[in-house]
Design a protein around this motif. Structure first.
Motif, PDB file in Angstrom:
ATOM      1  N   GLY A  30       0.776  -1.225   0.000  1.00 33.62           N
ATOM      2  CA  GLY A  30       0.000   0.000   0.000  1.00 33.62           C
ATOM      3  C   GLY A  30       0.805   1.272   0.000  1.00 33.62           C
ATOM      4  N   ARG A  31       2.133   1.179  -0.009  1.00 32.52           N
ATOM      5  CA  ARG A  31       2.976   2.366   0.006  1.00 32.52           C
ATOM      6  C   ARG A  31       3.252   2.872  -1.405  1.00 32.52           C
ATOM      7  NH1 ARG A  31       3.133   4.793   4.934  1.00 32.52           N
ATOM      8  NH2 ARG A  31       3.458   3.272   6.596  1.00 32.52           N
ATOM      9  N   ILE A  32       3.514   4.179  -1.499  1.00 33.14           N
ATOM     10  CA  ILE A  32       4.089   4.766  -2.711  1.00 33.14           C
ATOM     11  C   ILE A  32       5.500   5.158  -2.325  1.00 33.14           C
ATOM     12  CG2 ILE A  32       3.952   6.589  -4.434  1.00 33.14           C
ATOM     13  CD1 ILE A  32       0.973   6.660  -4.044  1.00 33.14           C
ATOM     14  N   ALA A  33       6.466   4.370  -2.771  1.00 29.82           N
ATOM     15  CA  ALA A  33       7.835   4.468  -2.278  1.00 29.82           C
ATOM     16  C   ALA A  33       8.746   5.104  -3.308  1.00 29.82           C
ATOM     17  CB  ALA A  33       8.359   3.084  -1.904  1.00 29.82           C
ATOM     18  N   LYS A 146      -2.752  -3.953 -16.490  1.00 33.44           N
ATOM     19  CA  LYS A 146      -2.535  -5.284 -15.912  1.00 33.44           C
ATOM     20  C   LYS A 146      -3.232  -5.443 -14.561  1.00 33.44           C
ATOM     21  CE  LYS A 146       1.296  -7.506 -16.101  1.00 33.44           C
ATOM     22  NZ  LYS A 146       2.707  -7.927 -15.912  1.00 33.44           N
ATOM     23  N   ARG A 147      -3.714  -4.342 -14.001  1.00 34.83           N
ATOM     24  CA  ARG A 147      -4.247  -4.319 -12.642  1.00 34.83           C
ATOM     25  C   ARG A 147      -3.227  -4.907 -11.674  1.00 34.83           C
ATOM     26  NH1 ARG A 147      -8.383  -0.854 -11.584  1.00 34.83           N
ATOM     27  NH2 ARG A 147     -10.046  -1.004 -13.116  1.00 34.83           N
ATOM     28  N   PRO A 148      -1.990  -4.346 -11.668  1.00 36.95           N
ATOM     29  CA  PRO A 148      -0.928  -4.951 -10.858  1.00 36.95           C
ATOM     30  C   PRO A 148      -1.108  -4.661  -9.378  1.00 36.95           C
ATOM     31  CG  PRO A 148      -0.155  -2.903 -11.811  1.00 36.95           C
ATOM     32  CD  PRO A 148      -1.536  -3.134 -12.374  1.00 36.95           C
ATOM     33  N   ARG A 149      -0.611  -5.563  -8.572  1.00 38.58           N
ATOM     34  CA  ARG A 149      -0.542  -5.327  -7.129  1.00 38.58           C
ATOM     35  C   ARG A 149       0.710  -4.537  -6.772  1.00 38.58           C
ATOM     36  NH1 ARG A 149      -0.657 -11.211  -4.961  1.00 38.58           N
ATOM     37  NH2 ARG A 149      -0.477 -10.188  -2.941  1.00 38.58           N
ATOM     38  N   LEU A 150       1.737  -4.625  -7.639  1.00 31.62           N
ATOM     39  CA  LEU A 150       2.979  -3.889  -7.450  1.00 31.62           C
ATOM     40  C   LEU A 150       3.333  -3.219  -8.775  1.00 31.62           C
ATOM     41  CD1 LEU A 150       5.595  -3.102  -5.921  1.00 31.62           C
ATOM     42  CD2 LEU A 150       6.561  -5.289  -6.667  1.00 31.62           C
ATOM     43  N   LEU A 151       3.580  -1.907  -8.723  1.00 26.42           N
ATOM     44  CA  LEU A 151       3.951  -1.137  -9.911  1.00 26.42           C
ATOM     45  C   LEU A 151       5.367  -0.599  -9.720  1.00 26.42           C
ATOM     46  CD1 LEU A 151       3.121   0.162 -12.630  1.00 26.42           C
ATOM     47  CD2 LEU A 151       2.195   2.091 -11.317  1.00 26.42           C
ATOM     48  N   LEU A 152       6.269  -0.974 -10.629  1.00 24.23           N
ATOM     49  CA  LEU A 152       7.662  -0.552 -10.581  1.00 24.23           C
ATOM     50  C   LEU A 152       7.913   0.445 -11.701  1.00 24.23           C
ATOM     51  CD1 LEU A 152       9.283  -4.085 -10.095  1.00 24.23           C
ATOM     52  CD2 LEU A 152       8.707  -2.421  -8.314  1.00 24.23           C
ATOM     53  N   LEU A 153       8.454   1.607 -11.359  1.00 17.53           N
ATOM     54  CA  LEU A 153       8.675   2.686 -12.331  1.00 17.53           C
ATOM     55  C   LEU A 153      10.131   3.131 -12.244  1.00 17.53           C
ATOM     56  CD1 LEU A 153       5.475   4.774 -11.483  1.00 17.53           C
ATOM     57  CD2 LEU A 153       5.737   3.146 -13.335  1.00 17.53           C
ATOM     58  N   ASP A 154      10.877   2.955 -13.344  1.00 14.27           N
ATOM     59  CA  ASP A 154      12.301   3.273 -13.367  1.00 14.27           C
ATOM     60  C   ASP A 154      12.512   4.590 -14.105  1.00 14.27           C
ATOM     61  OD1 ASP A 154      15.007   3.225 -13.216  1.00 14.27           O
ATOM     62  OD2 ASP A 154      15.315   1.481 -14.503  1.00 14.27           O
ATOM     63  N   GLU A 155      12.717   5.668 -13.352  1.00 13.95           N
ATOM     64  CA  GLU A 155      12.953   7.005 -13.921  1.00 13.95           C
ATOM     65  C   GLU A 155      11.912   7.363 -14.993  1.00 13.95           C
ATOM     66  OE1 GLU A 155      15.155   9.119 -12.909  1.00 13.95           O
ATOM     67  OE2 GLU A 155      16.721   8.012 -11.890  1.00 13.95           O
ATOM     68  N   PRO A 156      10.629   7.233 -14.703  1.00 12.69           N
ATOM     69  CA  PRO A 156       9.623   7.439 -15.759  1.00 12.69           C
ATOM     70  C   PRO A 156       9.476   8.887 -16.195  1.00 12.69           C
ATOM     71  CG  PRO A 156       8.543   7.179 -13.645  1.00 12.69           C
ATOM     72  CD  PRO A 156      10.011   6.908 -13.416  1.00 12.69           C
ATOM     73  N   THR A 181      -2.710  -0.104  -5.114  1.00  9.78           N
ATOM     74  CA  THR A 181      -1.474  -0.638  -5.675  1.00  9.78           C
ATOM     75  C   THR A 181      -0.260  -0.110  -4.910  1.00  9.78           C
ATOM     76  OG1 THR A 181      -2.505  -0.694  -7.860  1.00  9.78           O
ATOM     77  CG2 THR A 181      -0.106  -0.833  -7.792  1.00  9.78           C
ATOM     78  N   THR A 182       0.698  -0.986  -4.660  1.00  6.98           N
ATOM     79  CA  THR A 182       1.975  -0.572  -4.087  1.00  6.98           C
ATOM     80  C   THR A 182       2.874  -0.107  -5.222  1.00  6.98           C
ATOM     81  OG1 THR A 182       1.735  -2.215  -2.341  1.00  6.98           O
ATOM     82  CG2 THR A 182       3.932  -1.295  -2.680  1.00  6.98           C
ATOM     83  N   VAL A 183       3.544   1.045  -5.034  1.00  8.55           N
ATOM     84  CA  VAL A 183       4.359   1.637  -6.094  1.00  8.55           C
ATOM     85  C   VAL A 183       5.783   1.831  -5.584  1.00  8.55           C
ATOM     86  CG1 VAL A 183       4.661   3.621  -7.628  1.00  8.55           C
ATOM     87  CG2 VAL A 183       2.351   2.851  -7.028  1.00  8.55           C
ATOM     88  N   LEU A 184       6.752   1.459  -6.428  1.00  8.39           N
ATOM     89  CA  LEU A 184       8.154   1.772  -6.176  1.00  8.39           C
ATOM     90  C   LEU A 184       8.651   2.589  -7.352  1.00  8.39           C
ATOM     91  CD1 LEU A 184      10.669   1.552  -4.445  1.00  8.39           C
ATOM     92  CD2 LEU A 184      11.169  -0.655  -5.513  1.00  8.39           C
ATOM     93  N   LEU A 185       8.966   3.862  -7.088  1.00  8.25           N
ATOM     94  CA  LEU A 185       9.260   4.848  -8.126  1.00  8.25           C
ATOM     95  C   LEU A 185      10.699   5.332  -7.986  1.00  8.25           C
ATOM     96  CD1 LEU A 185       8.477   7.002 -10.283  1.00  8.25           C
ATOM     97  CD2 LEU A 185       7.539   8.369  -8.418  1.00  8.25           C
ATOM     98  N   SER A 186      11.512   5.078  -9.011  1.00  8.99           N
ATOM     99  CA  SER A 186      12.889   5.537  -9.024  1.00  8.99           C
ATOM    100  C   SER A 186      12.978   6.876  -9.724  1.00  8.99           C
ATOM    101  CB  SER A 186      13.761   4.507  -9.757  1.00  8.99           C
ATOM    102  OG  SER A 186      15.018   5.047 -10.102  1.00  8.99           O
TER     103      SER A 186
END
Length: 296
Positions: A30-33, A146-156, A181-186
């Protein structure tokens, strides 16, 4: 507490160089990291291992409790937008949405089409003819479909102008808020991250230096201004993260473990950007990371 992404002494080596080493972290659901660090710190390597594109050379990474490498059941729950937003440039956005339905077992084509329409992106124009901001939005729409549970974003948003960055981040926040959705944003753009993220992971020199919730990290650091520092910090200071000195005065950014009542020191709050920059500046000398609010 549910943990979505977990790394345990994770490492990846290219020849004799470690791109990521002894990486240990836990990302709660549940975090936006924000994943922060300079070029070469290991951000993309961590994300590529989390999505299963790279095999670890040391330790382990788990997503939803399982290894993502060669694991299609786990990959179905992960959305990923790579740094260069790789898309089939000859395809239109509409064609990419149709292709996604054939490649993913859980696909929300209506969500993607509605997002593209709301953003005014021409559905029939080849992706190569779209602006950089529009291509990033197309990539995000496909990842969210995709309705993801985890979204990974690399320098978007690295190549986007300020307006396009704001629009991208606003649309991201709106999309993940309802879905949980949990998000990990670089990203390198600290001001943007501070506005949208509630969790922080700092990488430096291939290692994790700091991880935890934004509120807890901010509450646990202070700036001290006082007499020339003689090497003994005042009571309430767990560690000196960064120090600068003049002949008579020292300015310290510190991690606290209690109240600082010494009247010879002026105590000031610090921003998340101040904290990140301090850890990045002194990351070469740190051998272990600080973890806030997440059980080890």
């Amino acid at each position: 507490m549910d943990v979505v992404l977990e790394a345990d002494q994770l490492g990846k080596r290219y020849g004799s160089t470690w791109a990521l080493r002894d990486c240990t972290l836990r990302l709660p659901a549940g975090r936006i990291a924000a994943l922060v660090g300079p070029n070469g710190a290991g951000k993309s390597t961590l994300l590529h291992m989390a999505v299963g594109l790279l095999r670890p050379d040391a330790g382990a990474v788990r997503v939803f409790g399982q290894s993502p490498y060669n694991n299609t059941s786990t990959l179905a729950d992960i959305g990923f937008v790579a740094q260069d937003t790789p898309l089939y440039r000859d395809f239109s956005a509409a064609e990419l949405v149709t292709a996604g339905a054939k490649l993913n077992r859980r696909w929300d084509a209506a969500l993607a089409r509605n997002r593209l329409a709301q953003l005014g992106i021409p559905p029939d124009r080849p992706v190569d003819k779209l602006s950089g901001g529009q291509r990033a939005q197309v990539a995000l729409a496909l990842a969210l479909a995709k309705r993801p549970r985890l979204l990974l974003l690399d320098e978007p948003v690295a190549s986007l102008d300020p307006l396009a960055r704001r629009e991208f981040l606003q649309s991201l926040m709106g999309s993940v808020a309802d879905a949980g959705t949990t998000v990990l944003l670089s990203s390198h753009l600290l001001a943007d991250l501070e506005r949208v993220c509630d969790y922080l992971i700092v990488l430096q020199s291939a290692r994790v230096q700091l991880t935890g919730t934004v509120d807890e990290i901010a509450a646990g650091h202070r700036q001290l201004i006082g007499p020339r520092h003689d090497g003994t910090p005042p009571a309430g200071v767990a560690a000196v993260v960064r120090a600068s000195h003049t002949d008579r005065q020292s300015t310290l950014l510190v991690r606290t473990d209690g109240p600082i009542d010494d009247p010879s020191w002026a105590v000031r709050e610090v921003t998340i950007e101040d904290i990140i920059l301090a850890y990045l500046a002194d990351g070469e000398t740190m051998t272990s990371h600080t973890e806030w609010g997440v059980p080890a």
